[in-house]
Design an enzyme around this catalytic site. Sequence first.
Site, PDB file in Angstrom:
ATOM      1  N   GLU A 127       0.805  -1.220   0.000  1.00  0.00           N
ATOM      2  CA  GLU A 127       0.000   0.000   0.000  1.00  0.00           C
ATOM      3  C   GLU A 127       0.845   1.280   0.000  1.00  0.00           C
ATOM      4  O   GLU A 127       0.305   2.381   0.132  1.00  0.00           O
ATOM      5  CB  GLU A 127      -0.940  -0.001   1.211  1.00  0.00           C
ATOM      6  CG  GLU A 127      -0.232  -0.142   2.544  1.00  0.00           C
ATOM      7  CD  GLU A 127      -1.191  -0.405   3.698  1.00  0.00           C
ATOM      8  OE1 GLU A 127      -2.411  -0.339   3.496  1.00  0.00           O
ATOM      9  OE2 GLU A 127      -0.709  -0.678   4.812  1.00  0.00           O
ATOM     10  N   ASP A 152      -4.780   3.579   0.866  1.00  0.00           N
ATOM     11  CA  ASP A 152      -3.503   4.099   1.347  1.00  0.00           C
ATOM     12  C   ASP A 152      -2.530   4.304   0.191  1.00  0.00           C
ATOM     13  O   ASP A 152      -1.743   5.259   0.189  1.00  0.00           O
ATOM     14  CB  ASP A 152      -2.889   3.149   2.379  1.00  0.00           C
ATOM     15  CG  ASP A 152      -3.184   3.578   3.814  1.00  0.00           C
ATOM     16  OD1 ASP A 152      -2.925   4.744   4.144  1.00  0.00           O
ATOM     17  OD2 ASP A 152      -3.682   2.757   4.596  1.00  0.00           O
ATOM     18  N   ASP A 195     -11.905   5.221   6.998  1.00  0.00           N
ATOM     19  CA  ASP A 195     -10.845   4.935   7.955  1.00  0.00           C
ATOM     20  C   ASP A 195      -9.684   5.876   7.676  1.00  0.00           C
ATOM     21  O   ASP A 195      -9.805   6.831   6.913  1.00  0.00           O
ATOM     22  CB  ASP A 195     -10.426   3.464   7.902  1.00  0.00           C
ATOM     23  CG  ASP A 195      -9.917   3.043   6.520  1.00  0.00           C
ATOM     24  OD1 ASP A 195      -9.656   3.925   5.676  1.00  0.00           O
ATOM     25  OD2 ASP A 195      -9.775   1.834   6.281  1.00  0.00           O
TER      26      ASP A 195
END
Length: 713
Positions: free
Chosen positions: A422, A450, A622
């Site tokens: 990521e 991410d 998130d």
Amino acid sequence: MPGYATRHGLQVAEQLATFIEEHALPGTGVAPDAFWEGFSALLHEFGPENRALLDVRQALQDKIDAYHVARRGQSHNHEEYKAFLTEIGYLLEEGENFEIDTANVDVEFSSVPGPQLVVPITNARYALNAANARWGSLYDGYYGTDAMGSAAPKGGYDQGRGARVVARARVFLDEAFPIDGTSHADACRYIVHKGALLIDDQPLEHPEKFVGYAGHPKAPDAIVLRNNGLHVKLVFDRTHPIGGRDQAGLADVQMESAISAIMDCEDSVACVDAEDKVTAYTNWLGLMRGDLEETFEKGGKTLTRKLNPDQVFTTPDGGEVILKGRALMLVRNVGHLMTNPAILDRDGNEVFEGLMDAMITTLIAMHDLQRGRGNSLTGSVYVVKPKMHGPDEVAFADSTFTHVEKVLGLPQYTVKLGIMDEERRTSVNLKECIRAAKSRVAFINTGFLDRTGDEIHTSMEAGPFSRKDFIKRKNWITAYENQNVDIGLECGLSGKAQIGKGMWAMPDLMSAMLEQKIEHPKSGANCAWVPSPTAATLHALHYHKVDVFAVQRRLKAGGRRAYVDTVLNIPLAEYQKWTQAQISREVENNAQGILGYVVRWVDHGVGCSKVPDVNNVGLMEDRATCRISAQHIANWLHHGVVDAQEVMAAMRKMAVVVDGQNAGDADYRPMSPDFDGIAFQAACDLVFKGRSQPSGYTEPVLHARRLELKASL
């Protein structure tokens, strides 16, 4: 501030020391003094190397920034850029071919493709739900969602919808388990005769798919079938409201759903101090001992949730087969960046939280290793390690766990490693990252969210990025996703480890998920993330339709489809002919997502939540989604697409929207009209200070503001 206890040169928050000595250590055979001595050595010997790796990250970023600044206004020269990244040690030469030699891997990783859940370990109820999501009702999945094209009805039971559910489920059974000469839709009787399953006296076209049964063979209570490694349980009960109206007495179709579940100490939690860490570790301990329980109120009743037991069935030859009742659990440790005040080193500095997690979560997992048939049946511990930048950081994680295993008396490579692909420096050096832990790797996974945040931050100085929806339409993302699978197969992960794909972020849109997420098993991924147990049950349908290992064999035979050259294409805006309305909408969308997430993170300690977007569509937010949005606004600010006044106006406007969306929450603290609360300030920090955050991460701001909020209370 909590009190601290001294342990081998460490200052350990008393509640954490008590947890370790009175709860985590007993039953492991590890003496307290040996534990603390080894833990102190880990923190003091590996801490400086951890810091040095972070310094390398920043040094490389500084050089990349300077490269782009020096060439501002010039056309991008891809070959020159690639040579530059090689020269500074960002892009490494790919070594000779190899295959991982990870041993003692459970079948959920090696040979059973299926859905994977990720849940915050700090919420015991969610953790239990995820662990128990190994099995789910297909009837409930169809009836209670929009999976059949229309929303679930309100009020009492809708018999018409129920009939559609039963019919849809039988279509699935015909596809996965066809009968020779008839259909499940017409079946009136399922029996076991001389070791064979007969449906109205007709056998399955593939008799080997019959695994076992429960009850009397002439009138089974349950029949278990298997397709592409996944089990399906037919439940018969003529006293059940559904089974009583069914011609065959079929009351439910139970799907093997979440094959594995990540218990998350990182991205979906808000752990900032010893109190939070003890909550996380306590729940992980309960899962590893098998005794975690949670009591809660629902529908006016008090309910207690526990871990589901395994299930025992009679095999066709009269033997016994045991099917696991729980998902195989991994624990996601935090990355290399953050420190935590729960432990101070000999110099009074906070220690790296990733090192804390490595030692304590592995210690806790020893309870599972010693209790027989628990989580892992092969004696392994599964740790997902996020946000690593390049092979040196993976090698550091490998060395960390070797030290941990030695201190705890575990065989080397007991801990299996999951590598999150990521960060861009990992993507472009993925083969070498896998090589750095080739005896531990049991999992690689793309993390588009991410990964996009890191893409923006890494190339912040290169120019303004495209709008977010257009970033993921660029060719770099397809190359990134394809290369992850290609290299995973090249490194021998097929049949030994998971190759995963990322989250479906819209938990209420199951019809769309059923239409689109089949692309993940079609891509060669043998697991993919879903946002709920129900979504896991529905996503399991895709793994019955697609033989993932056949896909992997075909892909491996065809060689690589994607290469670093395409992955390195920067998704900048090619034509900046945006209208003011388009710019405002983009900024406001970003601002709304940031604020809706941050206000819950800072004020309530909720690390992952379903946040309505500006169109009131619930999205799972998130730190990864927040990272993208914050970095995107920071990028446009830096390059003058918007100015600070416009951004602040958008932040305040969207704060009012978020306040309205949370108006029904009695514990919610509105951000407007004063806009001076800690949560609003945190959201602004993420944007206006976004360019200076390490790798564009949100953690430093969020942790500081959450600690500030907790201190104020």
